[in-house]
Write a protein that holds these residues in place. Structure first.
Motif, short mmCIF file in Angstrom:
data_model
loop_
_atom_site.label_atom_id
_atom_site.label_comp_id
_atom_site.label_asym_id
_atom_site.label_seq_id
_atom_site.Cartn_x
_atom_site.Cartn_y
_atom_site.Cartn_z
N CYS A 65 0.88 -1.16 0.00
CA CYS A 65 0.00 0.00 0.00
C CYS A 65 0.92 1.22 0.00
CB CYS A 65 -0.91 0.01 1.22
SG CYS A 65 -1.98 1.46 1.26
N CYS A 67 2.07 5.06 -0.10
CA CYS A 67 1.66 6.41 0.31
C CYS A 67 2.73 7.39 -0.16
CB CYS A 67 1.52 6.50 1.82
SG CYS A 67 0.13 5.56 2.43
N TRP A 85 -5.59 9.23 6.15
CA TRP A 85 -5.76 7.78 6.29
C TRP A 85 -7.18 7.34 5.97
CZ3 TRP A 85 -2.07 4.73 5.59
CH2 TRP A 85 -0.79 5.07 5.99
N ARG A 88 -7.04 6.82 2.30
CA ARG A 88 -6.28 5.61 1.97
C ARG A 88 -7.08 4.35 2.34
NH1 ARG A 88 -2.98 5.97 -1.73
NH2 ARG A 88 -2.05 4.04 -1.05
#
Length: 95
Positions: A65, A67, A85, A88
């Motif tokens: 994942c 970022c 978040w 996300r």
């Protein structure tokens, strides 16, 4: 260091003509937040940082994942971190 944290990086893909518009994809600096922290004997941690094009960075799997580091650095308070978040989390739930 400034380019990694705030800018972008582009280099030619192998076996692609230089005059092709996709030959130099723009890559930004990402952190894999699903990569487990591995403790070494000397108490150091290993993180997975890399330059990726945006299409590869949006792919979320059970092991990756990504970022954008620039986005993480722009968070000024806990409210902004929670907001980041939550965005996300929506990507992760689609996984």
């Amino acid at each position: 260091m400034y380019v990694a944290l705030q800018g972008s990086y582009a280099y030619k893909r192998p076996r692609v003509w230089a005059n092709n518009p996709n030959a130099y994809p723009v890559r930004k600096f990402y952190l894999n937040v699903f990569k487990p922290e591995i403790e070494q004997d000397d108490q150091d941690y290993i993180y997975d940082f890399t330059f990726l094009p945006s299409d590869e960075a949006t792919q979320v799997t059970s092991e990756k994942c990504w970022c954008l580091v620039k986005d993480l650095l722009e968070c000024k308070g806990i409210a902004e971190v929670n907001k980041y978040w939550s965005k996300r989390r929506k990507l992760i739930q689609k996984m």
